[in-house]
Design an enzyme around this catalytic site. Structure first.
Site, PDB file in Angstrom:
ATOM      1  CB  CYS A  61      49.540   0.665 -12.406  1.00  0.00           C
ATOM      2  SG  CYS A  61      48.435   1.860 -13.147  1.00  0.00           S
ATOM      3  CB  CYS A  86      51.254   2.835 -14.704  1.00  0.00           C
ATOM      4  SG  CYS A  86      50.394   3.547 -13.284  1.00  0.00           S
TER       5      CYS A  86
END
Length: 148
Positions: free
Chosen positions: A71, A74
């Protein structure tokens, strides 16, 4: 008798009894089992086994970042979450759960998008926020959610 808190060790997840006044004075202490500092200013990586000790049995709130290694947001938020840990501890423990490795935990908390942060106190969800944030926003959101 001194009012004590139960704190989970970030290294071994052993529960430690620690005087509340020492924690308030900035004395973070060490684990009675492994000798590691109870607070190091870094998020703790949690798995299904260690999650309960930190999120449900510890007396301080835990801010959990549910994330995945693939991600992009993230990855962008990771250093900001790290910085926030140094500022929010010892009032709040910051932790990370890799949703790829801990799919059962992600399902238990109905994680639909990442990154998602959930603030827990004694295992109960206090607040939830999805999307990447910078360190200042993480700190403000956490303090607001706790009413501090």
């Amino acid at each position: 008798m001194t009012d004590a808190l139960i704190l989970a060790c970030p290294a071994c997840s052993t529960l430690n009894r620690f005087p509340r006044d020492k924690l308030a004075a900035g004395n973070a202490g060490k684990c009675g089992q492994c000798g590691s500092p109870l607070f190091a200013g870094h998020p703790v990586a949690l798995d299904a086994r260690s999650f309960e000790a930190h999120a449900a049995k510890s007396d301080i709130p835990v801010l959990v970042d549910f994330w995945a290694p693939w991600c992009g947001p993230c990855k962008a938020m990771a250093p900001q979450f790290e910085k926030a840990a140094g500022r929010l501890e010892p009032a709040v423990r910051l932790a990370k759960v890799n949703t790829e490795e801990e799919q059962e935990l992600a399902g238990r908390f109905a994680i639909r998008g990442i990154p998602t942060m959930i603030l827990l106190k004694h295992g109960k969800e206090i607040a939830r926020q999805s999307g990447a944030m910078d360190a200042g926003a993480i700190e403000r959101w956490t303090r607001d959610a706790l009413g501090r």
